[in-house]
Design a protein around this motif. Structure first.
Motif, PDB file in Angstrom:
ATOM      1  N   PRO A   1      44.319  -6.318   9.122  1.00  0.00           N
ATOM      2  CA  PRO A   1      44.655  -7.660   9.613  1.00  0.00           C
ATOM      3  C   PRO A   1      44.123  -8.721   8.642  1.00  0.00           C
ATOM      4  CG  PRO A   1      42.897  -6.709  10.931  1.00  0.00           C
ATOM      5  CD  PRO A   1      43.372  -5.639   9.994  1.00  0.00           C
ATOM      6  N   LYS A   2      44.739  -9.886   8.686  1.00  0.00           N
ATOM      7  CA  LYS A   2      44.290 -10.972   7.808  1.00  0.00           C
ATOM      8  C   LYS A   2      42.866 -11.329   8.144  1.00  0.00           C
ATOM      9  CE  LYS A   2      48.779 -12.905   6.900  1.00  0.00           C
ATOM     10  NZ  LYS A   2      49.657 -14.060   6.927  1.00  0.00           N
ATOM     11  N   GLY A   3      42.073 -11.560   7.088  1.00  0.00           N
ATOM     12  CA  GLY A   3      40.640 -11.830   7.267  1.00  0.00           C
ATOM     13  C   GLY A   3      40.354 -13.192   7.459  1.00  0.00           C
TER      14      GLY A   3
ATOM     15  N   ALA B   1      42.209 -10.678  -2.424  1.00  0.00           N
ATOM     16  CA  ALA B   1      41.723 -10.195  -1.123  1.00  0.00           C
ATOM     17  C   ALA B   1      42.865 -10.059  -0.128  1.00  0.00           C
ATOM     18  CB  ALA B   1      40.652 -11.143  -0.577  1.00  0.00           C
ATOM     19  N   ALA B   2      43.762 -11.046  -0.101  1.00  0.00           N
ATOM     20  CA  ALA B   2      44.901 -10.996   0.824  1.00  0.00           C
ATOM     21  C   ALA B   2      45.818  -9.830   0.478  1.00  0.00           C
ATOM     22  CB  ALA B   2      45.671 -12.314   0.783  1.00  0.00           C
ATOM     23  N   VAL B   3      46.066  -9.640  -0.804  1.00  0.00           N
ATOM     24  CA  VAL B   3      46.945  -8.547  -1.238  1.00  0.00           C
ATOM     25  C   VAL B   3      46.321  -7.197  -0.902  1.00  0.00           C
ATOM     26  CG1 VAL B   3      47.939  -7.407  -3.257  1.00  0.00           C
ATOM     27  CG2 VAL B   3      48.106  -9.883  -3.021  1.00  0.00           C
ATOM     28  N   ALA B   4      45.027  -7.037  -1.155  1.00  0.00           N
ATOM     29  CA  ALA B   4      44.350  -5.777  -0.847  1.00  0.00           C
ATOM     30  C   ALA B   4      44.443  -5.459   0.642  1.00  0.00           C
ATOM     31  CB  ALA B   4      42.892  -5.835  -1.293  1.00  0.00           C
ATOM     32  N   ARG B   5      44.233  -6.457   1.478  1.00  0.00           N
ATOM     33  CA  ARG B   5      44.309  -6.244   2.923  1.00  0.00           C
ATOM     34  C   ARG B   5      45.723  -5.870   3.342  1.00  0.00           C
ATOM     35  NH1 ARG B   5      39.710  -7.332   5.383  1.00  0.00           N
ATOM     36  NH2 ARG B   5      40.602  -7.504   7.458  1.00  0.00           N
ATOM     37  N   ILE B   6      46.724  -6.523   2.748  1.00  0.00           N
ATOM     38  CA  ILE B   6      48.123  -6.203   3.062  1.00  0.00           C
ATOM     39  C   ILE B   6      48.435  -4.769   2.659  1.00  0.00           C
ATOM     40  CG2 ILE B   6      50.515  -6.693   2.405  1.00  0.00           C
ATOM     41  CD1 ILE B   6      49.631  -9.690   2.170  1.00  0.00           C
ATOM     42  N   LEU B   7      48.034  -4.371   1.451  1.00  0.00           N
ATOM     43  CA  LEU B   7      48.314  -3.019   0.965  1.00  0.00           C
ATOM     44  C   LEU B   7      47.664  -1.948   1.837  1.00  0.00           C
ATOM     45  CD1 LEU B   7      47.938  -3.527  -2.891  1.00  0.00           C
ATOM     46  CD2 LEU B   7      50.062  -3.107  -1.619  1.00  0.00           C
TER      47      LEU B   7
END
Length: 98
Positions: free
Chosen positions: A96-98, A86-92
């Motif tokens: 913003p961090k969820g 999830a963190a990687v998908a948001r970064i790509l």
């Protein structure tokens, strides 16, 4: 990860040209081959290769292949970075961090 995809796609580009439909030994393109070629062509902004890869399989199959490639890429990158998918998908996606 993307280097491996580019290497794979480069091999697709340099492989022997496909034979006309109905020719002996003709092999249909696999939906994952189509997805890999399509994504690499999109990344390189190569409209001719985008259209070629999109014609290999149905739009539904291409969509499924691209989705599967995205999932596998996010999981591989998450493992490599020791982060959650999830963190990687948001970064790509630049979210913003969820």
């Amino acid at each position: 990860m993307f280097g491996r995809i580019r290497t794979y796609a480069a091999r697709l580009r340099t492989s022997a040209p496909a034979q006309p439909a109905g020719a002996r030994g003709t092999r249909a393109h696999n939906l994952f081959e189509a997805a890999a070629a399509y994504v690499v062509a999109r990344a390189e902004d190569d409209q001719d290769r985008i259209e070629e890869a999109a014609a290999w399989v149905s739009p539904e199959a291409l969509s499924f292949g691209v989705s599967e490639l995205a999932c596998r890429a996010v999981v591989a990158l998450a493992r490599e970075r020791d982060e959650s998918p999830a963190a990687v998908a948001r970064i790509l996606l630049g979210l913003p961090k969820g």
